[in-house]
Design a protein around this motif. Structure first.
Motif, mmCIF file in Angstrom:
data_model
loop_
_atom_site.group_PDB
_atom_site.id
_atom_site.type_symbol
_atom_site.label_atom_id
_atom_site.label_comp_id
_atom_site.label_asym_id
_atom_site.label_seq_id
_atom_site.Cartn_x
_atom_site.Cartn_y
_atom_site.Cartn_z
ATOM 1 N N ARG A 150 -27.022 38.656 23.830
ATOM 2 C CA ARG A 150 -26.588 37.309 23.443
ATOM 3 C C ARG A 150 -25.192 37.346 22.853
ATOM 4 N N GLU A 151 -24.984 38.283 21.931
ATOM 5 C CA GLU A 151 -23.664 38.424 21.285
ATOM 6 C C GLU A 151 -22.584 38.702 22.319
ATOM 7 N N LEU A 152 -22.893 39.552 23.298
ATOM 8 C CA LEU A 152 -21.875 39.979 24.247
ATOM 9 C C LEU A 152 -21.597 38.946 25.332
ATOM 10 N N THR A 153 -22.582 38.101 25.639
ATOM 11 C CA THR A 153 -22.423 37.206 26.783
ATOM 12 C C THR A 153 -22.175 35.745 26.418
ATOM 13 N N ASP A 154 -22.505 35.356 25.189
ATOM 14 C CA ASP A 154 -22.308 33.960 24.792
ATOM 15 C C ASP A 154 -20.857 33.546 24.989
ATOM 16 N N GLY A 155 -20.673 32.440 25.680
ATOM 17 C CA GLY A 155 -19.318 31.915 25.863
ATOM 18 C C GLY A 155 -18.456 32.740 26.794
ATOM 19 N N GLY A 156 -19.072 33.667 27.533
ATOM 20 C CA GLY A 156 -18.296 34.561 28.393
ATOM 21 C C GLY A 156 -18.274 34.107 29.843
ATOM 22 N N ALA A 170 -35.074 37.371 29.485
ATOM 23 C CA ALA A 170 -34.602 36.489 28.410
ATOM 24 C C ALA A 170 -33.079 36.470 28.352
ATOM 25 N N ALA A 171 -32.468 37.645 28.549
ATOM 26 C CA ALA A 171 -31.003 37.728 28.515
ATOM 27 C C ALA A 171 -30.401 36.894 29.634
ATOM 28 N N MET A 172 -31.040 36.928 30.804
ATOM 29 C CA MET A 172 -30.542 36.129 31.909
ATOM 30 C C MET A 172 -30.724 34.635 31.606
ATOM 31 N N LYS A 173 -31.886 34.272 31.086
ATOM 32 C CA LYS A 173 -32.122 32.863 30.776
ATOM 33 C C LYS A 173 -31.149 32.360 29.726
ATOM 34 N N ALA A 174 -30.772 33.225 28.799
ATOM 35 C CA ALA A 174 -29.871 32.826 27.712
ATOM 36 C C ALA A 174 -28.454 32.525 28.208
ATOM 37 N N LEU A 175 -28.118 33.027 29.411
ATOM 38 C CA LEU A 175 -26.783 32.739 29.931
ATOM 39 C C LEU A 175 -26.606 31.242 30.136
ATOM 40 N N GLY A 176 -27.683 30.598 30.590
ATOM 41 C CA GLY A 176 -27.622 29.155 30.778
ATOM 42 C C GLY A 176 -27.218 28.748 32.181
ATOM 43 N N ASP A 225 -18.982 33.488 33.857
ATOM 44 C CA ASP A 225 -20.196 33.032 34.531
ATOM 45 C C ASP A 225 -20.996 34.180 35.116
ATOM 46 N N ARG A 226 -20.309 35.229 35.580
ATOM 47 C CA ARG A 226 -21.011 36.330 36.236
ATOM 48 C C ARG A 226 -21.124 37.532 35.307
ATOM 49 N N VAL A 227 -22.341 37.978 35.101
ATOM 50 C CA VAL A 227 -22.626 39.164 34.285
ATOM 51 C C VAL A 227 -23.350 40.177 35.166
ATOM 52 N N VAL A 228 -22.900 41.432 35.116
ATOM 53 C CA VAL A 228 -23.612 42.501 35.801
ATOM 54 C C VAL A 228 -24.114 43.467 34.731
ATOM 55 N N LEU A 229 -25.416 43.727 34.758
ATOM 56 C CA LEU A 229 -26.034 44.629 33.775
ATOM 57 C C LEU A 229 -26.221 45.990 34.436
ATOM 58 N N ASP A 230 -25.511 46.992 33.936
ATOM 59 C CA ASP A 230 -25.554 48.335 34.511
ATOM 60 C C ASP A 230 -26.641 49.154 33.816
ATOM 61 N N LEU A 231 -27.701 49.446 34.567
ATOM 62 C CA LEU A 231 -28.863 50.155 34.006
ATOM 63 C C LEU A 231 -28.919 51.619 34.452
ATOM 64 N N ALA A 232 -27.801 52.146 34.913
ATOM 65 C CA ALA A 232 -27.809 53.501 35.477
ATOM 66 C C ALA A 232 -28.251 54.581 34.472
ATOM 67 N N GLN A 233 -28.067 54.317 33.186
ATOM 68 C CA GLN A 233 -28.474 55.324 32.204
ATOM 69 C C GLN A 233 -29.899 55.117 31.718
ATOM 70 N N VAL A 234 -30.536 54.046 32.191
ATOM 71 C CA VAL A 234 -31.857 53.676 31.683
ATOM 72 C C VAL A 234 -32.933 54.284 32.570
ATOM 73 N N GLY A 235 -33.726 55.168 32.012
ATOM 74 C CA GLY A 235 -34.763 55.836 32.789
ATOM 75 C C GLY A 235 -36.118 55.159 32.706
ATOM 76 N N PHE A 236 -36.230 54.201 31.797
ATOM 77 C CA PHE A 236 -37.553 53.594 31.588
ATOM 78 C C PHE A 236 -37.428 52.191 31.015
ATOM 79 N N VAL A 237 -38.166 51.261 31.628
ATOM 80 C CA VAL A 237 -38.246 49.893 31.117
ATOM 81 C C VAL A 237 -39.720 49.512 31.114
ATOM 82 N N ASP A 238 -40.236 49.078 29.981
ATOM 83 C CA ASP A 238 -41.637 48.608 29.963
ATOM 84 C C ASP A 238 -41.642 47.081 30.049
ATOM 85 N N SER A 239 -42.835 46.470 29.900
ATOM 86 C CA SER A 239 -42.912 45.022 30.076
ATOM 87 C C SER A 239 -42.109 44.288 29.004
#
Lengths: 112, 180
Positions: free
Chosen positions: A34-40, A64-70, A42-56
């Motif tokens: 939210r802090e990084l994308t608010d008012g930024g 939620a982060a995508m919905k918060a973009l508006g 229109d296009r945001v790309v989230l780089d998950l290359a370092q992320v080995g695991f995401v749970d529910s």
């Protein structure tokens, strides 16, 4: 929760410098996004290359982060590792996000 | 997608005396020695550590792909216990027992927290994603993933605790499930 944001083309590349987006940090992830994308851009790309695991919880936080973009703003994903890709496919969330092989590929595609 | 019947059905749980056997809440896993036996506290950091320990141990026995799928399921189960059975209280105890069972792995995960509402596991239906962005779900994926990736999922409430038992196939069943 270590996220770095870089302007790229006309958009914003947010790199997740964490090995996991899980119950332990899902809320911190949402807040920081939210802090990084608010008012930024229109296009945001989230780089998950370092992320080995995401749970529910992590998945929910990414949604939620995508919905918060508006309205009128878009979040794409890049660099999904195998276990993360598995979760997106299993929940069919791969139909909700545009997913790119890596950050470079995400910015070779012209924004729709 | 019909599941192949398990060649090694989980026997009825053996309820031992909790005063003498701290692992008494666990279902008995086949007749083979456990591949992994872990005990953890009810905090997100303890869950992270347990998942690391579990995946490290199982990596000696099964493929990386299978280990990844196990981690997905066990993470969801543990998160549910922390959040709902123990209601975020950090002083709860969780026990995990893993055994080889037929063509897969058998798991028994137990805790001494609150009972599951209604005495049954949630259905965990696939969310409807054909909605506007602002109506997308942010939760409810956990039980769906657990149901999809496991078979013979059984919940039992016994004395003052819960035991969730399930099996996970190892022979490529999961890839068929994923494309269903």
């Amino acid at each position: 929760m270590n996220l770095t944001a870089t302007a790229r083309d006309a958009g914003l590349l947010v790199t997740v410098n964490e090995a996991r987006i899980d119950a332990a940090i899902a809320v911190a992830f949402k807040d920081r996004m939210r802090e990084l994308t608010d008012g930024g851009p229109d296009r945001v790309v989230l780089d998950l290359a370092q992320v080995g695991f995401v749970d529910s919880s992590g998945l929910g936080a990414i949604v939620a982060a995508m919905k918060a973009l508006g309205q009128g703003r878009k979040m794409d994903l890049a660099g999904l590792t195998p276990n993360v890709d598995k979760v997106f496919r299993l929940t069919r969330m791969d139909s909700v996000f545009a997913i790119h092989a890596d950050a470079d590929a995400a910015f070779r595609v012209p924004a729709a | 997608m019909p599941m192949r019947p398990s060649v090694c059905p989980l026997p009825e749980p053996v309820l031992l005396d909790p005063a003498t056997d701290p692992m008494s809440m666990l279902c008995q896993i086949c007749s083979q020695d456990a591949l992994a036996r872990l005990r953890l506290g009810s905090t997100p950091d303890a869950v992270r550590q347990a998942l690391q320990d579990l995946t490290q141990t199982l990596s000696q026995h099964v493929s990386p792909d299978a280990v990844g799928t196990v981690e997905i399921v066990v993470a969801e189960v543990l998160n549910n216990i922390v959040e709902h059975a123990y209601e975020e209280a950090p002083d709860g105890q969780i026990d995990i027992l893993v055994g080889a069972c037929g063509d897969g792995l058998a798991f028994a995960i137990s805790d001494r927290g609150c009972a599951m509402p209604g005495g049954e596991v949630p259905e965990g239906r696939q969310a409807d994603l054909d909605v506007e962005t602002d109506a997308l779900p942010e939760g409810g994926f956990g039980w769906f993933m657990i149901h999809t990736l496991t078979r013979n999922l059984t919940y039992r409430r016994e004395r003052d605790g819960n035991c969730l038992c399930f099996e996970m196939p190892l022979d490529g069943d999961e890839s068929r499930l994923m494309s269903a």
